[in-house]
Design a protein around this motif. Structure first.
Motif, PDB file in Angstrom:
ATOM      1  N   LYS A   1      11.430   8.696 -20.893  1.00 57.08           N
ATOM      2  CA  LYS A   1      12.098   9.426 -19.805  1.00 57.08           C
ATOM      3  C   LYS A   1      13.183   8.597 -19.140  1.00 57.08           C
ATOM      4  CE  LYS A   1       8.305  12.599 -18.799  1.00 57.08           C
ATOM      5  NZ  LYS A   1       7.449  13.208 -17.755  1.00 57.08           N
ATOM      6  N   HIS A   2      13.440   7.407 -19.719  1.00 58.03           N
ATOM      7  CA  HIS A   2      14.527   6.536 -19.249  1.00 58.03           C
ATOM      8  C   HIS A   2      14.430   6.261 -17.741  1.00 58.03           C
ATOM      9  CE1 HIS A   2      16.282   7.163 -23.195  1.00 58.03           C
ATOM     10  NE2 HIS A   2      16.220   8.473 -23.018  1.00 58.03           N
ATOM     11  N   TYR A   3      13.237   5.930 -17.301  1.00 56.74           N
ATOM     12  CA  TYR A   3      13.049   5.628 -15.883  1.00 56.74           C
ATOM     13  C   TYR A   3      13.883   4.410 -15.483  1.00 56.74           C
ATOM     14  CZ  TYR A   3       9.020   8.795 -15.351  1.00 56.74           C
ATOM     15  OH  TYR A   3       8.222   9.898 -15.274  1.00 56.74           O
ATOM     16  N   GLY A   4      14.516   4.536 -14.332  1.00 57.41           N
ATOM     17  CA  GLY A   4      15.244   3.420 -13.754  1.00 57.41           C
ATOM     18  C   GLY A   4      14.387   2.674 -12.750  1.00 57.41           C
ATOM     19  N   PHE A   5      15.042   1.826 -11.997  1.00 56.22           N
ATOM     20  CA  PHE A   5      14.346   0.948 -11.048  1.00 56.22           C
ATOM     21  C   PHE A   5      13.422   1.715 -10.101  1.00 56.22           C
ATOM     22  CE2 PHE A   5      14.252  -1.363  -6.998  1.00 56.22           C
ATOM     23  CZ  PHE A   5      13.854  -2.628  -7.410  1.00 56.22           C
TER      24      PHE A   5
ATOM     25  N   MET B   1       0.815  -1.205   0.000  1.00 60.70           N
ATOM     26  CA  MET B   1       0.000   0.000   0.000  1.00 60.70           C
ATOM     27  C   MET B   1       0.855   1.265   0.000  1.00 60.70           C
ATOM     28  SD  MET B   1      -2.953  -1.078  -0.288  1.00 60.70           S
ATOM     29  CE  MET B   1      -2.372  -2.629  -0.936  1.00 60.70           C
ATOM     30  N   VAL B   2       2.050   1.177   0.594  1.00 54.63           N
ATOM     31  CA  VAL B   2       2.912   2.366   0.621  1.00 54.63           C
ATOM     32  C   VAL B   2       3.712   2.426  -0.668  1.00 54.63           C
ATOM     33  CG1 VAL B   2       3.092   2.290   3.123  1.00 54.63           C
ATOM     34  CG2 VAL B   2       4.809   1.125   1.751  1.00 54.63           C
ATOM     35  N   GLY B   3       4.348   3.575  -0.903  1.00 49.25           N
ATOM     36  CA  GLY B   3       5.158   3.704  -2.114  1.00 49.25           C
ATOM     37  C   GLY B   3       6.301   2.711  -2.094  1.00 49.25           C
ATOM     38  N   PHE B   4       6.513   2.029  -3.210  1.00 44.17           N
ATOM     39  CA  PHE B   4       7.559   1.034  -3.264  1.00 44.17           C
ATOM     40  C   PHE B   4       8.941   1.672  -3.133  1.00 44.17           C
ATOM     41  CE2 PHE B   4       4.509  -2.083  -4.631  1.00 44.17           C
ATOM     42  CZ  PHE B   4       5.074  -3.272  -4.203  1.00 44.17           C
TER      43      PHE B   4
ATOM     44  N   PRO C   1      23.825  -0.788  -6.090  1.00 44.59           N
ATOM     45  CA  PRO C   1      23.163  -0.628  -7.383  1.00 44.59           C
ATOM     46  C   PRO C   1      21.782  -1.239  -7.386  1.00 44.59           C
ATOM     47  CG  PRO C   1      24.777  -2.412  -7.470  1.00 44.59           C
ATOM     48  CD  PRO C   1      24.933  -1.760  -6.131  1.00 44.59           C
ATOM     49  N   PRO C   2      20.900  -0.753  -8.272  1.00 43.66           N
ATOM     50  CA  PRO C   2      19.552  -1.326  -8.370  1.00 43.66           C
ATOM     51  C   PRO C   2      19.566  -2.818  -8.641  1.00 43.66           C
ATOM     52  CG  PRO C   2      19.680   0.734  -9.584  1.00 43.66           C
ATOM     53  CD  PRO C   2      21.068   0.398  -9.165  1.00 43.66           C
ATOM     54  N   SER C   3      20.589  -3.313  -9.372  1.00 44.01           N
ATOM     55  CA  SER C   3      20.630  -4.748  -9.674  1.00 44.01           C
ATOM     56  C   SER C   3      20.707  -5.579  -8.406  1.00 44.01           C
ATOM     57  CB  SER C   3      21.833  -5.064 -10.567  1.00 44.01           C
ATOM     58  OG  SER C   3      23.038  -4.666  -9.929  1.00 44.01           O
TER      59      SER C   3
ATOM     60  N   ASP D   1      16.281  -3.755 -14.215  1.00 47.86           N
ATOM     61  CA  ASP D   1      16.079  -4.669 -13.085  1.00 47.86           C
ATOM     62  C   ASP D   1      14.645  -4.652 -12.578  1.00 47.86           C
ATOM     63  OD1 ASP D   1      18.886  -5.630 -12.680  1.00 47.86           O
ATOM     64  OD2 ASP D   1      19.212  -3.476 -12.394  1.00 47.86           O
ATOM     65  N   SER D   2      13.703  -4.441 -13.494  1.00 45.38           N
ATOM     66  CA  SER D   2      12.281  -4.407 -13.138  1.00 45.38           C
ATOM     67  C   SER D   2      11.503  -5.521 -13.831  1.00 45.38           C
ATOM     68  CB  SER D   2      11.680  -3.045 -13.511  1.00 45.38           C
ATOM     69  OG  SER D   2      12.322  -2.004 -12.813  1.00 45.38           O
ATOM     70  N   GLY D   3      12.215  -6.486 -14.380  1.00 47.64           N
ATOM     71  CA  GLY D   3      11.554  -7.552 -15.121  1.00 47.64           C
ATOM     72  C   GLY D   3      10.695  -8.459 -14.274  1.00 47.64           C
ATOM     73  N   TYR D   4      10.875  -8.396 -12.945  1.00 50.56           N
ATOM     74  CA  TYR D   4      10.062  -9.235 -12.074  1.00 50.56           C
ATOM     75  C   TYR D   4       8.655  -8.678 -11.863  1.00 50.56           C
ATOM     76  CZ  TYR D   4      14.277 -11.838 -10.947  1.00 50.56           C
ATOM     77  OH  TYR D   4      15.397 -12.617 -11.031  1.00 50.56           O
TER      78      TYR D   4
END
Length: 671
Positions: A563-567, A230-233, A255-257, A504-507
């Motif tokens: 906008k090339h958003y990252g993780f 419910m909270v921001g990830f 790193p995000p990975s 690293d958002s493929g999940y």
């Protein structure tokens, strides 16, 4: 090991009938069985395990006494205020007979707040207590070998006497301990549980991503998957970064990975990359063809509904009725009736008289279950850690119910009280599952529409039959849905999937909240009523809610990629979509995707299985089955019958950008 003196604190677990067999193996004389009480207590920052003989544990000053009369084991009264709130129509109703359920009370003697009862007889040579920080391992009995028992081994190699559970088993104790420590099987002995083993993941499932600092990454989401989703990830990830890096400055840049690797470990068995997942076919780029345009109709009216009811109250043309609901939803005045059918509370072919009898039967059943927990005293609840935890979670959840709807305005609003009572009763109905936070989100729209405690409960129970796997401890339902969603999204847009994987958002964890509570927090209260009733028709295909996810993600693809958003940016962006999504637009897009896939002649088998398509309905260039006969037919097995859920007919003169879906679809026969 601390001295076994008087201990006070917050009782987390308490169990009577826990024995030490002082002459174990020598004699069966019952005098060698020492009965005692086992407790787990929180005291300041410490967790204590305490066992002492029954004589030391009894304190009559804290016992509860149930008032009696000639006919009942409990006293109950109805206050003038309660009587004033009930009109004459209530007194004549069937539910009025169950008023006593809401007024059961016990006469109690006061005791100290949160403290364990004091002990009068001093120490016993068998009494013991220890801090959980001193625990090294727990040995369990072999299954099927008499009473369940546990042996605690401490870090200084002190082995405590075996505790035999004559009343029930030790599972609840293990569950209570796992709120504070990580337990895992010993590789040398499967009967032995090791404490805080280093080779175990920091968390056992996605539930364990957050916690209060005092107890590490174990507790909060195990109880509360709702809060984490419910909270921001972005807050979730920042917290985990802080928890993982500790106080070492050299580890402050992660790193995000690394975060993605942690998340992948958090749900064991979740592999989104189908090329590495056994049993999955590799999905290559497929031309799905042109996507048709879809238009929705007006909501089904009460007049249209009434025209499809016979003289005895049976619903006629059920398939046609579902098609109209799918394509336009329901007018609000009709929801109270129609939702009972859509959710399976009322059979579609039942008569009005049969439904009245069913309601009477279900009313009896509901209030008997409600009486079970209403008549539990405070002292009894102290000995039932699961019921105590359920109540605590329910009260927490109910207090944060969306108050934008007037039905739930105010702290002591009757709607909030009924939410609490229905959820507590559900714990009696399904005690194994009990209550998991987030369930109240599924109940609140049902109660709002039904305006009746009993009907809302049984509709909720039916809905939970569909959603049960989302809330199970291993969360297998959530794992499966995330994998299936990735499969569909890869087919629709492999480029977007590749971009998400590169970040690293493929999940697809950012879709977790959508799936857990069926978009409840993504749409306004009124929009979610529309969305749910459309999904409950089970049209146009199996797992339509996954196509809704695809439709939303497809709408956001351009902004995310340009906008090339990252993780972290992806998590934040998806979280902030809440209350900004157009429900009718998403329904149109999702239906159009289903039609597009239905027409595809080379749909991968994995996708066919997810959407409930039969192999015989997928035509190929070499098939001798006419294209017009089978293209676009989706069906879903249901009770060994093949139920038609969508037919998109095509002819040579059809407009290729328009799809006409007939509300009258003939029944398909199994292949």
């Amino acid at each position: 090991m601390a001295a076994a003196g008087v201990v006070s604190g917050k009782i987390i677990y308490e169990q009577e009938g826990v024995y030490i067999h002082s002459s174990c193996g020598k004699t069966n004389d019952h005098d060698s069985f020492i009965s005692g009480i086992l407790r787990v207590l929180e005291k300041e920052s410490e967790v204590i395990v305490d066992w002492r003989p029954l004589d030391d544990a009894l304190d009559s000053s804290s016992m509860l006494y149930a008032g009696k009369d000639s006919s009942s084991v409990v006293e109950w009264t109805q206050s003038p205020k309660e009587r004033a709130h009930r009109g004459p129509e209530h007194l004549n109703s069937y539910e009025a007979e169950w008023d006593m359920v809401n007024t059961v009370s016990y006469k109690k003697k006061s005791h100290t707040n949160g403290d364990a009862p004091s002990h009068r007889n001093g120490k016993s040579k068998w009494s013991f207590l220890f801090s959980l920080t001193d625990l090294k391992s727990i040995k369990q009995n072999k299954e099927g070998m008499g009473w369940s028992y546990l042996v605690f081994c401490l870090k200084d190699d002190v082995i405590l006497p075996a505790l035999h559970f004559h009343q029930g088993d030790s599972k609840l104790l293990i569950d209570s301990l796992e709120k504070y420590v990580v337990l895992c099987d010993s590789p040398q002995d499967k009967r032995t549980l090791l404490v805080n083993c280093q080779n175990k993941s920091l968390s056992q499932s996605f539930e364990n991503l957050l916690d209060e600092p005092a107890y590490g990454l174990i507790q909060k989401i195990k109880k509360d998957p709702y809060t984490a989703t419910m909270v921001g990830f972005s807050k979730v990830t920042n917290y985990i970064f802080d928890s993982l890096r500790g106080s070492d400055p050299s580890t402050h840049q992660r790193p995000p990975s690394e975060m993605a690797d942690f998340l992948s470990d958090a749900i064991p068995g979740l592999k989104i990359n189908q090329q590495e997942e056994p049993g999955f076919e590799v999905i290559t780029r497929i031309d799905l063809g042109e996507r048709p345009m879809v238009q929705r109709r007006k909501p089904l009216s009460l007049e249209e509904w009434s025209k499809n009811i016979d003289s005895e109250g049976r619903i006629l043309n059920v398939d046609n009725m579902k098609q109209m609901i799918f394509r336009g939803g329901l007018s609000h005045s009709l929801r109270k009736q129609a939702w009972k059918f859509l959710l399976g509370y009322f059979p579609w072919d039942s008569t009005k008289e049969e439904r009245a009898q069913l309601q009477k039967q279900k009313t009896d059943e509901y209030f008997r279950m409600k009486l079970q927990w209403k008549s539990v005293s405070e002292e009894q609840e102290k000995r039932n850690s699961r019921l105590r935890d359920y109540r605590s979670l329910i009260e927490k959840d109910v207090n944060r119910t969306d108050r934008t709807n007037k039905f739930y305005e105010g702290q002591d609003n009757p709607g909030l009280i009924l939410l609490h009572d229905i959820l507590m009763t559900y714990c009696m109905y399904d005690f194994d599952l009990g209550y998991v936070q987030g369930m109240s989100d599924l109940l609140s729209p049902l109660l709002y529409v039904m305006e009746n405690e009993v009907d809302a409960f049984w509709c909720f129970a039916s809905y939970m039959d569909q959603m049960h796997q989302n809330f199970e401890e291993q969360m297998q339902g959530m794992k499966t849905q995330l994998i299936q969603l990735s499969t569909l999204l890869r087919l629709l847009d492999s480029g977007f999937c590749s971009y998400l994987e590169s970040q690293d958002s493929g999940y697809l964890y950012f879709c977790f909240r959508w799936l857990l509570i069926r978009f409840k927090r993504e749409f306004s209260f009124l929009d979610i009523l529309r969305l749910w009733e459309v999904m409950w028709t089970e049209l146009p295909c199996k797992n339509f809610h996954l196509l809704l996810c695809c439709a939303i993600l497809e709408s956001e693809k351009q902004q995310i990629m340009e906008k090339h958003y990252g993780f972290n940016e992806i998590l934040k962006h998806i979280n902030e979509l809440s209350m900004k999504i157009d429900v009718e637009d998403v329904l149109c897009k999702a239906e159009a995707i289903s039609l597009q896939m239905a027409k595809c002649k080379e749909l991968p088998q994995a996708v066919c299985e997810i959407l409930g398509l039969q192999e015989s309905e997928i035509t190929t260039p070499d098939s001798d089955i006419g294209e017009d006969e089978n293209a676009g037919m989706l069906s879903r097995p249901d009770n060994n019958n093949t139920v038609p859920v969508l037919a998109a007919s095509r002819s040579n003169d059809d407009n290729p950008t328009q799809t006409s879906v007939s509300p009258n679809v003939s029944r398909l026969t199994p292949a």
